[in-house]
Design an enzyme around this catalytic site. Structure first.
Site, PDB file in Angstrom:
ATOM      1  N   ASP A  49      96.123   6.505  44.309  1.00  0.00           N
ATOM      2  CA  ASP A  49      96.797   6.214  45.589  1.00  0.00           C
ATOM      3  C   ASP A  49      96.706   4.742  45.972  1.00  0.00           C
ATOM      4  O   ASP A  49      97.133   4.341  47.060  1.00  0.00           O
ATOM      5  CB  ASP A  49      96.213   7.097  46.709  1.00  0.00           C
ATOM      6  CG  ASP A  49      94.704   6.963  46.802  1.00  0.00           C
ATOM      7  OD1 ASP A  49      94.145   6.046  46.159  1.00  0.00           O
ATOM      8  OD2 ASP A  49      94.090   7.763  47.520  1.00  0.00           O
ATOM      9  N   GLY A  50      96.117   3.915  45.102  1.00  0.00           N
ATOM     10  CA  GLY A  50      96.065   2.469  45.367  1.00  0.00           C
ATOM     11  C   GLY A  50      94.906   2.038  46.248  1.00  0.00           C
ATOM     12  O   GLY A  50      94.792   0.852  46.570  1.00  0.00           O
ATOM     13  N   ARG A 106      98.995 -15.098  63.430  1.00  0.00           N
ATOM     14  CA  ARG A 106     100.159 -15.445  64.255  1.00  0.00           C
ATOM     15  C   ARG A 106     100.321 -14.491  65.434  1.00  0.00           C
ATOM     16  O   ARG A 106     100.998 -14.798  66.395  1.00  0.00           O
ATOM     17  CB  ARG A 106     101.432 -15.475  63.396  1.00  0.00           C
ATOM     18  CG  ARG A 106     101.469 -16.694  62.468  1.00  0.00           C
ATOM     19  CD  ARG A 106     102.681 -16.745  61.586  1.00  0.00           C
ATOM     20  NE  ARG A 106     102.624 -15.783  60.508  1.00  0.00           N
ATOM     21  CZ  ARG A 106     103.552 -15.628  59.574  1.00  0.00           C
ATOM     22  NH1 ARG A 106     104.618 -16.397  59.593  1.00  0.00           N
ATOM     23  NH2 ARG A 106     103.429 -14.736  58.624  1.00  0.00           N
ATOM     24  N   GLN A 107      99.691 -13.299  65.351  1.00  0.00           N
ATOM     25  CA  GLN A 107      99.682 -12.379  66.506  1.00  0.00           C
ATOM     26  C   GLN A 107      98.401 -12.706  67.280  1.00  0.00           C
ATOM     27  O   GLN A 107      97.423 -11.954  67.287  1.00  0.00           O
ATOM     28  CB  GLN A 107      99.704 -10.913  66.017  1.00  0.00           C
ATOM     29  CG  GLN A 107      99.724  -9.861  67.124  1.00  0.00           C
ATOM     30  CD  GLN A 107     101.045  -9.737  67.853  1.00  0.00           C
ATOM     31  OE1 GLN A 107     102.077 -10.165  67.373  1.00  0.00           O
ATOM     32  NE2 GLN A 107     101.019  -9.164  69.048  1.00  0.00           N
ATOM     33  N   LYS A 199     112.197 -27.491  65.409  1.00  0.00           N
ATOM     34  CA  LYS A 199     112.679 -26.205  64.888  1.00  0.00           C
ATOM     35  C   LYS A 199     112.710 -25.170  66.004  1.00  0.00           C
ATOM     36  O   LYS A 199     111.836 -25.124  66.854  1.00  0.00           O
ATOM     37  CB  LYS A 199     111.720 -25.740  63.785  1.00  0.00           C
ATOM     38  CG  LYS A 199     112.016 -24.358  63.238  1.00  0.00           C
ATOM     39  CD  LYS A 199     110.984 -23.935  62.196  1.00  0.00           C
ATOM     40  CE  LYS A 199     109.881 -23.094  62.819  1.00  0.00           C
ATOM     41  NZ  LYS A 199     108.895 -22.609  61.826  1.00  0.00           N
ATOM     42  N   ASP A 225     103.742 -27.781  55.336  1.00  0.00           N
ATOM     43  CA  ASP A 225     103.585 -26.754  56.374  1.00  0.00           C
ATOM     44  C   ASP A 225     102.282 -26.003  56.132  1.00  0.00           C
ATOM     45  O   ASP A 225     101.723 -26.059  55.039  1.00  0.00           O
ATOM     46  CB  ASP A 225     104.783 -25.784  56.339  1.00  0.00           C
ATOM     47  CG  ASP A 225     105.076 -25.198  57.720  1.00  0.00           C
ATOM     48  OD1 ASP A 225     104.238 -25.363  58.630  1.00  0.00           O
ATOM     49  OD2 ASP A 225     106.145 -24.572  57.886  1.00  0.00           O
TER      50      ASP A 225
HETATM   51  C1  R5P Z   1     105.376 -21.273  61.866  1.00  0.00           C
HETATM   52  O1  R5P Z   1     105.323 -21.931  62.876  1.00  0.00           O
HETATM   53  C2  R5P Z   1     104.632 -21.625  60.623  1.00  0.00           C
HETATM   54  O2  R5P Z   1     103.981 -22.850  60.749  1.00  0.00           O
HETATM   55  C3  R5P Z   1     105.536 -21.646  59.420  1.00  0.00           C
HETATM   56  O3  R5P Z   1     106.478 -22.682  59.572  1.00  0.00           O
HETATM   57  C4  R5P Z   1     106.243 -20.347  59.271  1.00  0.00           C
HETATM   58  O4  R5P Z   1     105.348 -19.268  59.442  1.00  0.00           O
HETATM   59  C5  R5P Z   1     106.874 -20.243  57.905  1.00  0.00           C
HETATM   60  O5  R5P Z   1     107.548 -19.036  57.825  1.00  0.00           O
HETATM   61  P1  R5P Z   1     108.875 -18.883  56.957  1.00  0.00           P
HETATM   62  O6  R5P Z   1     108.551 -19.375  55.581  1.00  0.00           O
HETATM   63  O7  R5P Z   1     109.159 -17.404  56.998  1.00  0.00           O
HETATM   64  O8  R5P Z   1     109.935 -19.683  57.638  1.00  0.00           O
END
Ligand code: R5P
Length: 300
Positions: A49-50, A106-107, A199, A225
């Protein structure tokens, strides 16, 4: 449970989870200590089942152990918890958790009523076994304040900066304002100027950048990034750079997740570079020296 007193002293062993074995091995080498033997399969091929399985093959009783395991993909997070618990049950005196990529970061707040604050959930559970945490280039450094134990961010940018210096880059670009601190750090190491884009995220897969003159005609430009997930952010920035005459665009990140159509999206870039916080076909540099330095500082 009463608060644990952190035992003093330098680490004795590194334990690597199956998602982070190359980094764990490189870290053990940097620290001149052994990498513990761990088996990850009870039966050849694993559980049908992993589900994850771990068994420490080396003794760690009374020792300061450094556990290295990244959280991507999701089952690796479960494996992290199994390893941390097994290390504690085996009597380790101190556990330093190195979570190279801190998923769920991110959450970091409740965006809508009833949501889990996922970063806090992880912090709470990691602190059950770990005495301290080291993580790398986290999306929002404020998340470190959610940990009830000592938690420190180590920058993965020097590893990227060293690579970009050897690649002859003319300019470093942040694809959004959140990445400016990274572009600034990378450009200082690469010995180049830096710039940034504004962005706007339209949804999980789509972003839009505000047009801006970048003076990149005939130049080699590296986009830096914290992470590449779907590649949407980097691809949008790369298209803008190519439209403005950049001759070569290098996409670089600390954490390369490369999910969904990322490979397709990234075809607009001439090269993709990521570190070993998540192992992928684009992993070209190691962050072991950065973590080794941080571990030595902790042990002082
Ligand atoms: C967002 O603010 C992060 O710094 C990244 O730019 C983002 O999570 C990258 O996600 P994706 O590759 O899906 O655009």
């Amino acid at each position: 449970m009463p608060p644990r007193i952190r035992a003093a002293g330098a680490p004795v062993k590194v334990v690597g989870g199956s998602a982070s074995l190359p980094l764990a091995r490189a870290l053990a080498r940097e620290l001149s200590i052994p990498l513990a033997d761990v088996s990850f399969e009870k039966h050849p091929g694993g559980f049908p089942d992993g589900e994850r399985y771990v068994r420490l093959q080396d003794a760690v009783a009374g020792e300061h152990v450094v556990l290295v395991q990244t959280t991507h993909p999701d089952p690796m997070l479960v494996e992290y918890f199994l390893l941390a618990d097994a290390i504690r049950d085996a009597g380790a005196s101190r556990l330093t958790a190195i979570i190279p990529y801190f998923g769920y970061g991110r959450q970091d707040k409740r965006f809508a009523e009833g949501e889990a604050v996922s970063a806090k959930t992880l912090a709470k559970h990691i602190a059950l076994d770990a005495d301290e945490l080291l993580t790398m280039t986290i999306h929002n450094p404020d998340v470190l304040g959610l940990f009830p134990i000592r938690a420190r961010e180590v920058s993965g940018v020097p590893a990227i900066g060293r690579y970009l210096k050897s690649a002859g880059v003319d300019l470093v670009l942040a694809p959004d304002d959140g990445a400016i601190r990274l572009a600034k750090e990378a450009s200082a190491i690469a010995g180049t100027p830096y710039d940034y884009l504004d962005k706007e995220r339209l949804d999980s897969y789509t972003v839009r950048v505000t047009p801006k003159e970048l003076r990149v005609k005939g130049k080699v430009v590296a986009i830096v990034d914290d992470m590449i997930s779907t590649g949407g952010t980097i691809a949008t920035a790369a298209k803008e750079l190519k439209a403005q005459g950049a001759t070569r665009v290098i996409a670089s990140c600390v954490h390369g997740l490369f999910v969904g159509r990322a490979e397709e999206n990234l075809k607009v870039c001439d090269e993709v570079v990521a570190t070993d916080t998540i192992v992928s076909a684009h992993t070209k540099v190691t962050v072991a020296p950065e973590f080794a330095r941080a571990v030595r500082e902790l042990a002082r």
